[in-house]
Write a protein that holds these residues in place. Structure first.
Motif, PDB file in Angstrom:
ATOM      1  N   GLN A  67       0.815  -1.215   0.000  1.00  0.00           N
ATOM      2  CA  GLN A  67       0.000   0.000   0.000  1.00  0.00           C
ATOM      3  C   GLN A  67       0.849   1.266   0.000  1.00  0.00           C
ATOM      4  O   GLN A  67       0.299   2.362   0.121  1.00  0.00           O
ATOM      5  CB  GLN A  67      -0.929  -0.001   1.220  1.00  0.00           C
ATOM      6  CG  GLN A  67      -2.023  -1.043   1.181  1.00  0.00           C
ATOM      7  CD  GLN A  67      -3.175  -0.621   0.272  1.00  0.00           C
ATOM      8  OE1 GLN A  67      -3.129   0.391  -0.416  1.00  0.00           O
ATOM      9  NE2 GLN A  67      -4.224  -1.425   0.269  1.00  0.00           N
ATOM     10  N   TYR A  68       2.155   1.125  -0.132  1.00  0.00           N
ATOM     11  CA  TYR A  68       3.055   2.284  -0.137  1.00  0.00           C
ATOM     12  C   TYR A  68       3.897   2.277  -1.423  1.00  0.00           C
ATOM     13  O   TYR A  68       4.172   1.226  -1.996  1.00  0.00           O
ATOM     14  CB  TYR A  68       3.986   2.266   1.070  1.00  0.00           C
ATOM     15  CG  TYR A  68       3.296   2.456   2.399  1.00  0.00           C
ATOM     16  CD1 TYR A  68       3.182   3.716   2.970  1.00  0.00           C
ATOM     17  CD2 TYR A  68       2.755   1.368   3.078  1.00  0.00           C
ATOM     18  CE1 TYR A  68       2.546   3.885   4.191  1.00  0.00           C
ATOM     19  CE2 TYR A  68       2.117   1.528   4.291  1.00  0.00           C
ATOM     20  CZ  TYR A  68       2.015   2.792   4.856  1.00  0.00           C
ATOM     21  OH  TYR A  68       1.383   2.961   6.060  1.00  0.00           O
ATOM     22  N   GLY A  69       4.330   3.466  -1.815  1.00  0.00           N
ATOM     23  CA  GLY A  69       5.190   3.609  -2.979  1.00  0.00           C
ATOM     24  C   GLY A  69       5.059   5.011  -3.546  1.00  0.00           C
ATOM     25  O   GLY A  69       4.019   5.663  -3.385  1.00  0.00           O
ATOM     26  N   TRP A  70       6.108   5.485  -4.199  1.00  0.00           N
ATOM     27  CA  TRP A  70       6.048   6.853  -4.714  1.00  0.00           C
ATOM     28  C   TRP A  70       4.990   6.995  -5.801  1.00  0.00           C
ATOM     29  O   TRP A  70       4.308   8.038  -5.884  1.00  0.00           O
ATOM     30  CB  TRP A  70       7.417   7.319  -5.202  1.00  0.00           C
ATOM     31  CG  TRP A  70       7.900   6.710  -6.491  1.00  0.00           C
ATOM     32  CD1 TRP A  70       8.638   5.581  -6.645  1.00  0.00           C
ATOM     33  CD2 TRP A  70       7.679   7.216  -7.811  1.00  0.00           C
ATOM     34  NE1 TRP A  70       8.897   5.337  -7.973  1.00  0.00           N
ATOM     35  CE2 TRP A  70       8.326   6.329  -8.722  1.00  0.00           C
ATOM     36  CE3 TRP A  70       7.027   8.330  -8.321  1.00  0.00           C
ATOM     37  CZ2 TRP A  70       8.310   6.524 -10.099  1.00  0.00           C
ATOM     38  CZ3 TRP A  70       7.013   8.524  -9.703  1.00  0.00           C
ATOM     39  CH2 TRP A  70       7.640   7.640 -10.574  1.00  0.00           C
ATOM     40  N   GLU A  71       4.793   5.972  -6.608  1.00  0.00           N
ATOM     41  CA  GLU A  71       3.770   6.051  -7.643  1.00  0.00           C
ATOM     42  C   GLU A  71       2.366   5.983  -7.032  1.00  0.00           C
ATOM     43  O   GLU A  71       1.426   6.586  -7.559  1.00  0.00           O
ATOM     44  CB  GLU A  71       3.975   4.947  -8.673  1.00  0.00           C
ATOM     45  CG  GLU A  71       5.219   5.192  -9.532  1.00  0.00           C
ATOM     46  CD  GLU A  71       5.480   4.078 -10.516  1.00  0.00           C
ATOM     47  OE1 GLU A  71       5.639   2.928 -10.052  1.00  0.00           O
ATOM     48  OE2 GLU A  71       5.526   4.363 -11.724  1.00  0.00           O
ATOM     49  N   ILE A  72       2.237   5.268  -5.919  1.00  0.00           N
ATOM     50  CA  ILE A  72       0.958   5.248  -5.194  1.00  0.00           C
ATOM     51  C   ILE A  72       0.672   6.630  -4.620  1.00  0.00           C
ATOM     52  O   ILE A  72      -0.458   7.133  -4.711  1.00  0.00           O
ATOM     53  CB  ILE A  72       0.985   4.177  -4.091  1.00  0.00           C
ATOM     54  CG1 ILE A  72       1.016   2.784  -4.712  1.00  0.00           C
ATOM     55  CG2 ILE A  72      -0.211   4.323  -3.149  1.00  0.00           C
ATOM     56  CD1 ILE A  72       1.201   1.657  -3.724  1.00  0.00           C
ATOM     57  N   SER A  73       1.686   7.269  -4.047  1.00  0.00           N
ATOM     58  CA  SER A  73       1.512   8.626  -3.516  1.00  0.00           C
ATOM     59  C   SER A  73       1.144   9.604  -4.629  1.00  0.00           C
ATOM     60  O   SER A  73       0.332  10.521  -4.429  1.00  0.00           O
ATOM     61  CB  SER A  73       2.793   9.087  -2.819  1.00  0.00           C
ATOM     62  OG  SER A  73       3.072   8.272  -1.698  1.00  0.00           O
ATOM     63  N   LEU A  74       1.739   9.411  -5.794  1.00  0.00           N
ATOM     64  CA  LEU A  74       1.421  10.254  -6.942  1.00  0.00           C
ATOM     65  C   LEU A  74      -0.045  10.089  -7.331  1.00  0.00           C
ATOM     66  O   LEU A  74      -0.764  11.065  -7.580  1.00  0.00           O
ATOM     67  CB  LEU A  74       2.341   9.887  -8.105  1.00  0.00           C
ATOM     68  CG  LEU A  74       2.304  10.777  -9.344  1.00  0.00           C
ATOM     69  CD1 LEU A  74       2.766  12.179  -9.018  1.00  0.00           C
ATOM     70  CD2 LEU A  74       3.163  10.176 -10.449  1.00  0.00           C
ATOM     71  N   ALA A  75      -0.498   8.839  -7.359  1.00  0.00           N
ATOM     72  CA  ALA A  75      -1.895   8.569  -7.682  1.00  0.00           C
ATOM     73  C   ALA A  75      -2.835   9.139  -6.622  1.00  0.00           C
ATOM     74  O   ALA A  75      -3.952   9.571  -6.934  1.00  0.00           O
ATOM     75  CB  ALA A  75      -2.118   7.070  -7.838  1.00  0.00           C
TER      76      ALA A  75
END
Length: 296
Positions: A67-75
């Motif tokens: 549930q974590y990741g820079w692309e997840i944060s971007l989304a």
């Protein structure tokens, strides 16, 4: 308390003011409270949105690494604009948030009207990148073992002590807020966002092609970030660079009046179409232009 849901995770955001939208994205050591001076100032003329990243209450704190990741944060950031029906926004990011702001400009240029990337570049500088990754992973391990964020030690870092020197009360508030961050969210963010995101140098072609106005801001005592910002200034023809003297990483907290005024002037220029693109003149080190450059 306004929230929205994305992929089963509930995310909190602050919403203040009316007018064109500004999206504020916080740093690793901060949270939405870090933007209070900016929300109070800019909400007089703008609709100000401050997103609380996943892992940072009152947003959810997932315990699943997936549930974590820079692309997840971007989304998540794009998801907030979608949730509110906003076609575009100015974006202001600090450190981790600055990385996200730049990635919005690269990946979603149609959703961004102007970018402020403040204190960006931690972990990007190639000579120190491996050491940054190792330190980040070690910090995640330390936080997990202790079950708490070592807020005092983090607040005493060489590029954060400037806040303590200028504003001891403000520094204490920053440290107290940081100590409230849950260990799970901090460790997950260190391990699955900070340590694995690509270096900004890996996006050289994409950053060079950014067309919207960009303001880069950095403190002159923020050693991990200075070289990266000089690199981006030379690379991005729509960028301007502001270097704050005797300042570290937390430039929005160290001198809110200066920080707000520079961003305000930038937005005025950008909205008026008065933020020029640097001409492509070839050798920028020449003292005089050559005949090949053409007429003025």
């Amino acid at each position: 308390m306004p929230t929205y849901e994305r992929d089963g995770v509930t995310l909190h955001y602050e919403d203040a003011g009316e007018g064109p939208a500004i999206l504020f994205l916080h740093e690793f050591g901060g949270d939405v409270r870090s933007w209070e001076a900016q929300l109070r100032y800019f909400s007089r003329r703008y609709r100000c949105l401050a997103l609380s990243a996943r892992g940072y209450p009152p947003s959810d704190v997932p315990d699943d690494p997936a549930q974590y990741g820079w692309e997840i944060s971007l989304a998540d950031a794009v998801g907030l604009l979608d949730h509110l029906g906003l076609e575009k926004a100015h974006v202001v990011g600090l450190s981790m948030g600055a990385y996200m702001a730049l990635m919005l400009a690269v990946r979603h240029p149609d959703r961004v009207s102007a970018i402020v990337a403040a204190s960006g570049g931690s972990g990007a500088y190639r000579p120190t990148r491996d050491a940054f990754i190792a330190e980040t992973l070690a910090a995640a391990e330390r936080i997990e073992q202790a079950g708490a964020v070592p807020a005092g030690d983090m607040g005493a870092a060489a590029n954060r002590m400037q806040l303590k020197i200028k504003d001891p009360r403000g520094w204490r508030t920053f440290v107290d807020h940081l100590a409230e961050h849950p260990a799970t969210g901090a460790a997950m963010t260190f391990r699955h966002v900070q340590a694995v995101r690509p270096s900004l140098y890996d996006f050289e072609t994409e950053l060079a092609g950014v067309t919207m106005p960009v303001l880069l801001m950095v403190g002159d005592e923020d050693d991990p970030c200075i070289d990266v910002n000089l690199y981006m200034k030379r690379l991005m023809p729509t960028s301007g660079l502001s270097i704050a003297p005797k300042s570290g990483h937390l430039i929005n907290l160290e001198d809110p009046a200066r920080f707000n005024a520079e961003i305000d002037a930038f937005f005025v220029a950008a909205e008026a179409g008065r933020w020029p693109v640097r001409p492509a003149t070839g050798d920028t080190g020449r003292m005089f232009k050559s005949d090949a450059d053409g007429d003025d």
